[in-house]
Design an enzyme around this catalytic site. Structure first.
Site, PDB file in Angstrom:
ATOM      1  N   GLN A  64       0.851  -1.267  -0.005  1.00  0.00           N
ATOM      2  CA  GLN A  64       0.100  -0.042   0.117  1.00  0.00           C
ATOM      3  C   GLN A  64       0.949   1.119   0.023  1.00  0.00           C
ATOM      4  O   GLN A  64       1.968   1.276   0.847  1.00  0.00           O
ATOM      5  CB  GLN A  64      -0.965   0.101   1.191  1.00  0.00           C
ATOM      6  CG  GLN A  64      -2.074   0.989   1.191  1.00  0.00           C
ATOM      7  CD  GLN A  64      -3.034   0.942   2.226  1.00  0.00           C
ATOM      8  OE1 GLN A  64      -3.068  -0.102   3.011  1.00  0.00           O
ATOM      9  NE2 GLN A  64      -3.728   1.980   2.456  1.00  0.00           N
ATOM     10  N   SER A  87       4.494  -5.960   2.641  1.00  0.00           N
ATOM     11  CA  SER A  87       3.264  -5.789   3.569  1.00  0.00           C
ATOM     12  C   SER A  87       2.141  -6.469   2.642  1.00  0.00           C
ATOM     13  O   SER A  87       2.057  -7.949   2.516  1.00  0.00           O
ATOM     14  CB  SER A  87       2.925  -4.320   3.833  1.00  0.00           C
ATOM     15  OG  SER A  87       1.802  -4.290   4.850  1.00  0.00           O
ATOM     16  N   LEU A  88       1.093  -5.803   1.946  1.00  0.00           N
ATOM     17  CA  LEU A  88      -0.061  -6.254   1.334  1.00  0.00           C
ATOM     18  C   LEU A  88       0.859  -7.212   0.415  1.00  0.00           C
ATOM     19  O   LEU A  88       0.266  -8.398  -0.211  1.00  0.00           O
ATOM     20  CB  LEU A  88      -0.780  -5.140   0.647  1.00  0.00           C
ATOM     21  CG  LEU A  88      -1.554  -5.654  -0.589  1.00  0.00           C
ATOM     22  CD1 LEU A  88      -2.703  -6.316  -0.279  1.00  0.00           C
ATOM     23  CD2 LEU A  88      -1.695  -4.281  -1.376  1.00  0.00           C
ATOM     24  N   ARG A 143      -8.967  -7.997   4.627  1.00  0.00           N
ATOM     25  CA  ARG A 143      -7.856  -7.450   5.290  1.00  0.00           C
ATOM     26  C   ARG A 143      -7.880  -5.857   5.415  1.00  0.00           C
ATOM     27  O   ARG A 143      -7.886  -4.948   6.271  1.00  0.00           O
ATOM     28  CB  ARG A 143      -6.558  -7.791   4.750  1.00  0.00           C
ATOM     29  CG  ARG A 143      -5.197  -7.280   5.374  1.00  0.00           C
ATOM     30  CD  ARG A 143      -4.016  -7.652   4.437  1.00  0.00           C
ATOM     31  NE  ARG A 143      -2.628  -7.358   4.990  1.00  0.00           N
ATOM     32  CZ  ARG A 143      -1.976  -6.474   4.893  1.00  0.00           C
ATOM     33  NH1 ARG A 143      -2.324  -5.539   4.037  1.00  0.00           N
ATOM     34  NH2 ARG A 143      -0.721  -6.179   5.462  1.00  0.00           N
ATOM     35  N   HIS A 155       0.880  -2.255  11.360  1.00  0.00           N
ATOM     36  CA  HIS A 155       1.998  -3.106  11.694  1.00  0.00           C
ATOM     37  C   HIS A 155       2.543  -2.438  12.891  1.00  0.00           C
ATOM     38  O   HIS A 155       3.551  -2.780  13.477  1.00  0.00           O
ATOM     39  CB  HIS A 155       3.291  -2.720  10.841  1.00  0.00           C
ATOM     40  CG  HIS A 155       3.042  -3.429   9.458  1.00  0.00           C
ATOM     41  ND1 HIS A 155       2.555  -4.606   9.329  1.00  0.00           N
ATOM     42  CD2 HIS A 155       2.729  -2.905   8.265  1.00  0.00           C
ATOM     43  CE1 HIS A 155       2.366  -4.721   7.776  1.00  0.00           C
ATOM     44  NE2 HIS A 155       2.476  -3.603   7.270  1.00  0.00           N
ATOM     45  N   GLN A 177       0.878 -10.558  10.750  1.00  0.00           N
ATOM     46  CA  GLN A 177       1.775  -9.585   9.974  1.00  0.00           C
ATOM     47  C   GLN A 177       1.066  -8.235  10.046  1.00  0.00           C
ATOM     48  O   GLN A 177       2.191  -7.154  10.332  1.00  0.00           O
ATOM     49  CB  GLN A 177       1.588  -9.990   8.537  1.00  0.00           C
ATOM     50  CG  GLN A 177       2.450  -9.403   7.405  1.00  0.00           C
ATOM     51  CD  GLN A 177       1.949  -8.806   6.190  1.00  0.00           C
ATOM     52  OE1 GLN A 177       0.392  -8.239   6.362  1.00  0.00           O
ATOM     53  NE2 GLN A 177       2.436  -9.051   5.277  1.00  0.00           N
TER      54      GLN A 177
END
Length: 403
Positions: free
Chosen positions: A107, A192-193, A217, A305, A354
């Site tokens: 993202q 991440s994503l 998510r 996060h 995560q």
């Protein structure tokens, strides 16, 4: 009966992992019979074969395939089923030797106009059509035309980046020599994503299932962000130790609910800090006194996060529990511990963790380099990943494939 099976990829030195194995109960009668094991072999690409000692048949697995399709380089993955439990050696990929990597953005990489090239390729366009049915709106229209504020929202940007990144794989496949490149990939990672995109590419789950997870998510993270005032900011020009000192100084001035921490270890000189809004503002105010070159507030909904995302974990756990996840066809490096995992249950647990764990991207890229990575491709919108890789190693060979 003894049987031998061989796999053909250069770095897979582990024993075969049994995907399924079931033995019928031996009838305790005069005519006792034994049904020999039925073994299902998952091959690289979109084909799956089921073999029985007396007969065999093929069947489709309903999975949209992105990974290598050269069956001469197929790997065979198997797992032992004991009752309802499936036992997989999670360390299958521990000695991976990367030569060619696919890296997928997270993202923040989104931009109005992404997806324009995908409109001209049926295989890529089909992904957006499938996405429209799952999401309930015209994703490609938002990608191409915006508005920017809508595309930047977490619930839109995450599916948009996931789909556009996999559309970029199809654009690469359509290029001369593109399929050969895809067949040669031996490690995948995502920021991440982007870890979800990497797992879809490696066929750990289908495109459709991955998109459903990404959709949930994004929604869960947005809800968690709405529940508290939080933010993220990039600190430019400091090493990680100095950024930690900056966070410590800011935390001395705010309440516990506004504490900050390093959330994204991106590359030397670029670390993202997450936390309560007052804590982030304190970081921004103190950054210059710590000799930071600049700070950049990130266009995200909140403190990703960190523990601020804890409300999203239970929703993710439930969704992941209901999703079929298989052993990836290649190592996919986790953001949580910078390691590849083979066991589907372990992958589920790590994906749930995560959203509250710092992203160890710098460690991931450095490890790939140390292990001998020769070439990588960034697939998807923007050039954030390429910029980070070049900061870690100026001589790195990385190519962008946008859609």
């Amino acid at each position: 009966m003894q049987a031998r099976l061989f796999h053909h990829h250069q770095y897979y030195h582990h024993p075969l992992i049994l995907r399924t194995l079931s033995v019928a109960t031996i009838s305790n009668t005069m005519n006792s019979s034994l049904t020999l094991p039925s073994v299902s072999l998952t091959l690289s690409g979109s084909s799956r074969r089921s073999f029985n000692c007396s007969s065999f048949s093929s069947f489709g697995n309903g999975i949209r395939s992105f990974g290598p399709r050269n069956l001469n380089r197929s790997r065979v993955f198997m797992s032992v089923s004991v009752g309802s439990q499936t036992v997989v050696n999670d360390g299958l990929f521990s000695d991976y030797k990367p030569a060619l990597a696919f890296l997928f953005p997270g993202q923040g990489a989104q931009a109005v106009g992404m997806g324009k090239e995908a409109q001209n390729l049926p295989a890529a366009l089909e992904l957006y059509k499938i996405a429209n049915d799952i999401l309930g709106f015209d994703l490609l229209d938002v990608c191409v035309n915006g508005p920017k504020e809508k595309l930047n929202s977490t619930i839109i940007s995450q599916p948009a980046i996931y789909v556009t990144s996999l559309a970029a794989v199809e654009l690469l496949r359509a290029r001369e020599g593109g399929q050969q490149i895809i067949d040669s990939v031996d490690v995948a990672c995502g920021l991440s994503l982007g870890e979800y995109t990497a797992l879809a590419f490696s066929e750990a789950f289908s495109f459709e299932d991955g998109l459903k997870l990404v959709k949930l998510r994004g929604e869960a993270m947005q809800e968690a962000a709405d529940a508290a005032k939080s933010a993220m900011v990039s600190i430019i020009g400091l090493d990680s130790e100095k950024v930690q000192q900056l966070c410590d100084a800011a935390n001395q001035e705010v309440d516990d609910k506004d504490k900050v921490q390093i959330a994204n270890y991106l590359c030397p000189g670029n670390y993202a800090v997450s936390g309560g809004l007052k804590g982030v503002e304190a970081v921004e105010a103190k950054a210059k006194s710590f000799k930071a070159r600049m700070t950049v507030r990130l266009a995200v909904a909140g403190a990703f996060h960190t523990s601020f995302m804890e409300p999203a974990v239970s929703r993710l756990e439930a969704a992941l529990a209901a999703t079929e996840i298989r052993t990836p066809k290649m190592p996919v490096i986790s953001n949580v511990d910078a390691q590849p995992h083979a066991d589907p249950e372990t992958i589920k647990k790590i994906l749930a963790r995560q959203v509250t764990s710092p992203v160890l991207w710098e460690t991931t890229v450095k490890t790939l380099m140390d292990k001998g990575l020769e070439k990588s491709y960034e697939l998807g919108p923007g050039k954030v990943i390429a910029g980070i890789v070049k900061r870690i190693n100026k001589g790195a060979d990385i190519e962008n494939v946008a859609a």
